[in-house]
Design an enzyme around this catalytic site. Structure first.
Site, PDB file in Angstrom:
ATOM      1  N   ASP A   1       0.804  -1.116   0.063  1.00  0.00           N
ATOM      2  CA  ASP A   1      -0.007   0.056   0.061  1.00  0.00           C
ATOM      3  C   ASP A   1       0.688   1.300  -0.048  1.00  0.00           C
ATOM      4  OD1 ASP A   1       0.671  -1.017   2.628  1.00  0.00           O
ATOM      5  OD2 ASP A   1      -0.796   0.230   3.532  1.00  0.00           O
TER       6      ASP A   1
ATOM      7  N   GLU B   1      -0.740  -2.022   5.144  1.00  0.00           N
ATOM      8  CA  GLU B   1       0.131  -2.143   6.405  1.00  0.00           C
ATOM      9  C   GLU B   1       0.238  -0.768   7.162  1.00  0.00           C
ATOM     10  OE1 GLU B   1       3.319  -0.911   8.781  1.00  0.00           O
ATOM     11  OE2 GLU B   1       3.305  -0.264   6.907  1.00  0.00           O
ATOM     12  N   GLU B   2      -0.268   0.372   6.449  1.00  0.00           N
ATOM     13  CA  GLU B   2      -0.221   1.704   6.830  1.00  0.00           C
ATOM     14  C   GLU B   2      -1.352   2.050   7.625  1.00  0.00           C
ATOM     15  OE1 GLU B   2       2.209   3.501   6.524  1.00  0.00           O
ATOM     16  OE2 GLU B   2       3.769   3.218   4.783  1.00  0.00           O
TER      17      GLU B   2
ATOM     18  N   HIS C   1       7.152   8.915   4.731  1.00  0.00           N
ATOM     19  CA  HIS C   1       5.823   9.618   4.755  1.00  0.00           C
ATOM     20  C   HIS C   1       5.697  11.090   4.321  1.00  0.00           C
ATOM     21  CE1 HIS C   1       3.824   6.348   7.373  1.00  0.00           C
ATOM     22  NE2 HIS C   1       4.760   5.845   6.547  1.00  0.00           N
TER      23      HIS C   1
END
Length: 398
Positions: free
Chosen positions: A87, A145-146, A370
């Site tokens: 993702d 996962e995020e 990020h």
């Protein structure tokens, strides 16, 4: 074949698939997808795995994919799971790349495009190295996962069975580790990323007459200060814990005391017992301070992923594999764990597992995850393939 010859063969194979892996990574990077919407990414992974002739299972816990390579007729042969997350993040890319994200407001800002490409390349390399090992491989492409995590859901849908998985490995491209260097640690490696939402319910009124109100703002401020004493005075100084209040909202103007205040915080720890202690102590602090001032509260504590805890024997295999294909000067044991979280931890609760970092930071720099300018050099991808392939073969032949 002796070990040195095998490692050289693995490095040559990683170099052979490098161009293919880079192409896959660029394709994924240009078409990023958010958690549990990784439809094109999952379809790409499944299509490549089918080309290799593996047993492919799709739509696991949403968009998850597994590809199984049975390379042994022995029913007692070991099976290794190798995992990558797929993702992207809701971040607008600011890099000027030929393969820049085509999807507005979405980009791969954490390296998951690289993880997925490395896993596909590792699968191809190991297929072509099949004569050099005996055992089964399960390549797992994981969604989400995020956000809320896809690992636990995929496990519940049976990815550790048929054949039964004996161990698991995974990597993360890491922005504070030197480029092309593998960093590892036995035991606790990454933290549990828990969080809480708190609403302090007071009694609003005119700012000139505070005695007639129950002001939630100083109550919230006192709670924030008191929470820090949990870490400094309730937790062993030799243990790791973090409480960070990252959101505090109350009121809308300069002369009205509001009825409510809202706080949002993250809580990080490396051990289950510390994790439970933190949760209990946080609510005690909140309750006691609210009681003093006559306020009510609504408290929601959310336990996130468990800590990532590396199995000592599996991490030795990974570290040894990295030394064989990268050289001892590019493999380092970390002194301290990281306080970031990762849902690879769920695999480690079920089977012996090893999670490690492959550095992407150029000399003298740190690459921040990020962020809209997150990027890394494609040169690390072949290193990722080589380490994964060597570790897989070493585990299955041990």
């Amino acid at each position: 074949m002796n070990q040195n010859d095998l490692s050289q063969k693995i490095k040559e194979k990683a170099a052979e698939v490098e161009e293919y892996v880079i192409k896959i990574r660029h394709q994924i990077h240009q078409n990023p997808e958010l958690s549990f919407s990784e439809n094109k990414t999952a379809a790409l992974a499944a299509a490549e795995m089918k080309k290799f002739g593996f047993e492919v299972r799709e739509n696991i816990f949403g968009t998850g994919v597994t590809a199984t390579f049975r390379n042994s007729s022995d029913s007692e042969a070991k099976t290794l799971l190798i995992r990558a997350d797929m993702d992207a993040l809701p971040v607008e890319e600011k890099n000027e790349l030929k393969f820049k994200s085509k999807n507005e407001g979405i980009m791969h800002a954490c390296g998951h495009d690289g993880h997925t490409a490395i896993l596909i390349g590792t699968a191809l390399a190991l297929k072509e190295l099949a004569a050099d090992f005996n055992g089964n491989l399960k390549f797992l492409f994981q969604p989400g996962e995020e956000t809320s995590g896809g690992a636990e859901g995929m496990i519940k849908e049976g990815v550790l069975q048929n054949p039964d998985v004996d161990a698991a490995i995974g990597l993360h491209l890491w922005g504070s580790s030197p480029e092309g260097v593998v960093e590892y640690k036995s035991g606790p490696f990454m933290a549990s990323p828990d969080r809480f939402d708190l609403k302090i319910i007071g009694k609003g009124g005119h700012a000139a007459r505070p005695q007639n109100t129950i002001d939630p703002i100083p109550i919230g401020a006192e709670i924030i200060s008191a929470l820090q004493t949990i870490v400094s005075r309730r937790i062993d100084p030799l243990e790791s814990a973090v409480i960070s209040v990252c959101n505090f909202e109350a009121g809308s103007t300069h002369n009205v005391i509001p009825d409510q205040a809202v706080l949002k915080a993250t809580v990080r720890s490396l051990k289950s017992e510390i994790r439970e202690q933190l949760a209990a102590n946080i609510e005690k602090v909140i309750k006691n301070i609210c009681d003093i001032y006559g306020a009510d509260y609504e408290f929601n504590y959310i336990f996130g992923y468990p800590p990532v805890v590396n199995d000592s024997e599996m991490i030795k295999i990974v570290a040894g594999a990295a030394e064989k294909v990268l050289g001892e000067n590019r493999v380092r044991e970390k002194e301290k764990a990281e306080m970031g979280g990762e849902d690879f931890s769920y695999f480690g609760r079920e089977v012996p597992a090893a999670f490690y970092y492959l550095g992407i930071a150029p000399e003298g720099k740190v690459i921040n995850h990020h962020q809209s300018n997150f990027k890394f050099n494609d040169s690390v991808l072949k290193d990722g393939v080589a380490v994964m392939a060597q570790a897989a073969i070493d585990f299955l032949n041990s």
